[in-house]
Design a protein around this motif. Structure first.
Motif, PDB file in Angstrom:
ATOM      1  N   ASP A 151      -8.438 -39.902 -80.788  1.00 32.62           N
ATOM      2  CA  ASP A 151      -8.086 -41.005 -81.679  1.00 32.62           C
ATOM      3  C   ASP A 151      -8.702 -42.331 -81.245  1.00 32.62           C
ATOM      4  OD1 ASP A 151      -6.655 -39.378 -83.301  1.00 32.62           O
ATOM      5  OD2 ASP A 151      -4.676 -39.989 -82.577  1.00 32.62           O
ATOM      6  N   GLY A 152      -9.961 -42.282 -80.829  1.00 33.13           N
ATOM      7  CA  GLY A 152     -10.639 -43.522 -80.466  1.00 33.13           C
ATOM      8  C   GLY A 152     -10.207 -44.092 -79.119  1.00 33.13           C
ATOM      9  N   LYS A 153      -9.300 -43.391 -78.416  1.00 29.99           N
ATOM     10  CA  LYS A 153      -8.885 -43.864 -77.091  1.00 29.99           C
ATOM     11  C   LYS A 153      -9.941 -43.454 -76.081  1.00 29.99           C
ATOM     12  CE  LYS A 153      -3.885 -43.828 -77.725  1.00 29.99           C
ATOM     13  NZ  LYS A 153      -3.717 -43.086 -78.980  1.00 29.99           N
ATOM     14  N   GLY A 154     -10.054 -44.238 -74.982  1.00 31.22           N
ATOM     15  CA  GLY A 154     -11.039 -43.879 -73.958  1.00 31.22           C
ATOM     16  C   GLY A 154     -12.457 -44.144 -74.405  1.00 31.22           C
ATOM     17  N   GLN A 155     -12.627 -45.121 -75.296  1.00 32.13           N
ATOM     18  CA  GLN A 155     -13.992 -45.499 -75.657  1.00 32.13           C
ATOM     19  C   GLN A 155     -14.123 -46.991 -75.882  1.00 32.13           C
ATOM     20  OE1 GLN A 155     -15.040 -44.229 -79.899  1.00 32.13           O
ATOM     21  NE2 GLN A 155     -13.850 -42.496 -79.187  1.00 32.13           N
ATOM     22  N   VAL A 156     -15.322 -47.502 -75.556  1.00 33.83           N
ATOM     23  CA  VAL A 156     -15.586 -48.939 -75.650  1.00 33.83           C
ATOM     24  C   VAL A 156     -16.909 -49.141 -76.377  1.00 33.83           C
ATOM     25  CG1 VAL A 156     -15.944 -51.077 -74.329  1.00 33.83           C
ATOM     26  CG2 VAL A 156     -14.432 -49.307 -73.414  1.00 33.83           C
ATOM     27  N   GLN A 180     -25.101 -43.394 -79.286  1.00 33.23           N
ATOM     28  CA  GLN A 180     -25.607 -44.324 -80.286  1.00 33.23           C
ATOM     29  C   GLN A 180     -24.542 -44.555 -81.354  1.00 33.23           C
ATOM     30  OE1 GLN A 180     -27.942 -41.994 -82.834  1.00 33.23           O
ATOM     31  NE2 GLN A 180     -28.474 -43.633 -84.234  1.00 33.23           N
ATOM     32  N   GLN A 181     -24.344 -45.802 -81.765  1.00 26.85           N
ATOM     33  CA  GLN A 181     -23.423 -46.021 -82.894  1.00 26.85           C
ATOM     34  C   GLN A 181     -24.150 -45.687 -84.187  1.00 26.85           C
ATOM     35  OE1 GLN A 181     -20.984 -49.635 -83.159  1.00 26.85           O
ATOM     36  NE2 GLN A 181     -21.269 -49.543 -85.373  1.00 26.85           N
ATOM     37  N   VAL A 182     -23.589 -44.771 -84.915  1.00 25.44           N
ATOM     38  CA  VAL A 182     -24.216 -44.270 -86.134  1.00 25.44           C
ATOM     39  C   VAL A 182     -23.907 -45.212 -87.291  1.00 25.44           C
ATOM     40  CG1 VAL A 182     -24.153 -42.336 -87.769  1.00 25.44           C
ATOM     41  CG2 VAL A 182     -24.018 -41.899 -85.311  1.00 25.44           C
TER      42      VAL A 182
HETATM   43  P1  AMP Z   1     -14.017 -39.888 -81.757  1.00 20.33           P
HETATM   44  O1  AMP Z   1     -12.725 -39.883 -80.994  1.00 20.33           O
HETATM   45  O2  AMP Z   1     -15.215 -39.789 -80.889  1.00 20.33           O
HETATM   46  O3  AMP Z   1     -14.037 -38.900 -82.897  1.00 20.33           O
HETATM   47  O4  AMP Z   1     -14.082 -41.325 -82.459  1.00 20.33           O
HETATM   48  C1  AMP Z   1     -13.091 -41.789 -83.336  1.00 20.33           C
HETATM   49  C2  AMP Z   1     -13.722 -42.538 -84.508  1.00 20.33           C
HETATM   50  O5  AMP Z   1     -14.517 -43.642 -84.028  1.00 20.33           O
HETATM   51  C3  AMP Z   1     -14.691 -41.708 -85.332  1.00 20.33           C
HETATM   52  O6  AMP Z   1     -14.026 -40.910 -86.271  1.00 20.33           O
HETATM   53  C4  AMP Z   1     -15.535 -42.807 -85.955  1.00 20.33           C
HETATM   54  O7  AMP Z   1     -14.836 -43.454 -87.008  1.00 20.33           O
HETATM   55  C5  AMP Z   1     -15.695 -43.799 -84.829  1.00 20.33           C
HETATM   56  N1  AMP Z   1     -16.901 -43.434 -84.027  1.00 20.33           N
HETATM   57  C6  AMP Z   1     -16.899 -42.680 -82.893  1.00 20.33           C
HETATM   58  N2  AMP Z   1     -18.158 -42.505 -82.440  1.00 20.33           N
HETATM   59  C7  AMP Z   1     -18.977 -43.119 -83.293  1.00 20.33           C
HETATM   60  C8  AMP Z   1     -20.408 -43.291 -83.367  1.00 20.33           C
HETATM   61  N3  AMP Z   1     -21.229 -42.781 -82.456  1.00 20.33           N
HETATM   62  N4  AMP Z   1     -20.904 -44.007 -84.400  1.00 20.33           N
HETATM   63  C9  AMP Z   1     -20.075 -44.549 -85.346  1.00 20.33           C
HETATM   64  N5  AMP Z   1     -18.743 -44.443 -85.328  1.00 20.33           N
HETATM   65  C10 AMP Z   1     -18.182 -43.743 -84.319  1.00 20.33           C
END
Ligand code: AMP
Length: 377
Positions: A151-156, A180-182
């Motif tokens: 859920d987006g935790k553990g990322q910056v 890479q930010q997509v």
């Molecule tokens: P994740 O836990 O990695 O699935 O990230 C949670 C949410 O953050 C994703 O569903 C995206 O909305 C956003 N996100 C994560 N990684 C990226 C990325 N590389 N580029 C763009 N959005 C991202």
């Protein structure tokens, strides 16, 4: 085939486990849930709740002795626990699959090794890796902990080279992946069940809208053309085959603005974006999990009606129990609450699904309910 009446083991007692318990009980199975939380959503409904740590030897011995098959709803179950159990009883998914997707680096390395498209990434084990990693990804990029993120935790998010070191420190200098930010046009997912004999059934592609890195709502079917839907479904099947998966999995996709489809991540379990299948499909994703575990034929993934699922986070409880009037008053809406005692901000407390004759009708009604619940237009 494991017949009704048998006891099935579920490692993890969250909401995914709770829906599994409901599906299994409908079919006449008994369920034993292992979860250290005495008030876990699934433990409350299970026939037996083993309230112990996931590594607890006595609990694992009992679940292996009494259960005819075991599954998991939580991908951070230590893979060695699954490995230990599968020597004694059928475990689906296998520890080998869970091990791959538990770690973002292993997962991305596996996917790229098999030729699947993912966003540009590089591993970061120490500060000295940061510059070379950023050369691969460019900016903006996301630095994510390799393990235990959700859920987006553990990322910056990092926008310039000068901010890399502090982002790494913020994540505790744990092994990370820089990604890479997509440039996102849309986020999609496909939930698929694969049986022990390689048979597969996938649900329609779902369109996912996130807020603050957490899934806010899912729209089924996704508002995309048939060619793109085919691509997402085919890729999901290829992933399940490549990993020789048994069970229910979800593949999360990024659709780039230029039309490229990238795999974000794989969940080795039913998925939040598949919750609508409980209300809108012939067989739910949890019923499929049960069917694969018990070696029953797969159920039908047919979508009976368009649906929109909206997550209910703990933030909604700031002033106490929300007023559910707006959900109950919408005849095509169904409320699902998970029985969690502490409504913390960002915590998934429940969801509702709204059915409609068209996606547009379901989406309009779902948004109206959300507006009423949150007192926003
Ligand atoms: P994740 O836990 O990695 O699935 O990230 C949670 C949410 O953050 C994703 O569903 C995206 O909305 C956003 N996100 C994560 N990684 C990226 C990325 N590389 N580029 C763009 N959005 C991202």
């Amino acid at each position: 085939m494991i017949a009704p009446g048998a006891t099935l083991g579920m490692l993890g007692g969250g909401q995914l486990g709770r829906f599994f318990v409901l599906a299994a009980k409908e079919f006449g199975y008994r369920v034993m849930v292992l979860d250290p939380d005495p008030y876990s959503p699934a433990g409350q409904l299970a026939d037996v709740h083993l309230c112990a740590a996931y590594e607890d030897a006595a609990a694992l011995a009992r679940i292996a002795r009494e259960c005819a098959a075991i599954s998991t709803e939580f991908e951070n179950i230590p893979a060695f626990v699954l490995q230990q159990l599968e020597a004694q009883v059928p475990v689906r998914p296998a520890s080998r699959c869970v091990h791959i997707v538990q770690d973002r680096l292993r997962e991305k390395t596996f996917l790229t090794g098999k030729g699947f498209p993912v966003a540009a990434f590089a591993p970061v084990y120490s500060p000295s890796d940061l510059t070379a990693a950023a050369a691969k990804t460019g900016f903006p990029a996301l630095l994510k902990r390799a393990a235990f993120g959700y859920d987006g935790k553990g990322q910056v998010r990092v926008t310039e080279a000068a901010a890399l070191a502090s982002a790494f420190a913020e994540l505790g200098c744990a092994p990370c992946v820089l990604e890479q930010q997509v440039d996102l046009a849309m986020e999609l997912s496909v939930v698929l069940a694969r049986g022990a004999h390689g048979e597969m059934a996938s649900y329609p592609v779902t369109e996912n809208l996130h807020r603050n890195g957490i899934l806010h709502r899912s729209i089924a079917p996704a508002r995309i053309d048939a060619e793109l839907a085919d691509r997402a479904e085919s890729m999901t099947r290829e992933v399940a085959q490549a990993i020789d998966y048994e069970g229910v999995l979800a593949v999360e996709f990024f659709l780039e603005r230029d039309g490229r489809l990238l795999i974000n991540e794989i969940a080795p379990r039913p998925h939040n974006s598949g919750h609508y299948t409980v209300d809108a499909c012939a067989a739910s994703q949890f019923e499929q999990q049960l069917r694969v575990m018990c070696d029953l034929p797969l159920g039908s993934t047919r979508l009976l009606t368009p649906a929109v699922m909206v997550n209910l986070l703990g933030d909604l409880w700031v002033d106490g129990e929300p007023d559910w009037e707006a959900v109950f008053a919408t005849s095509e809406a169904r409320l699902h609450l998970y029985g969690k005692r502490e409504p913390r901000p960002g915590r998934k407390m429940g969801h509702y699904t709204v059915l409609g004759e068209t996606v547009r009708a379901a989406e309009t009604a779902a948004r109206a309910v959300y507006g009423a619940l949150t007192h926003t237009p």
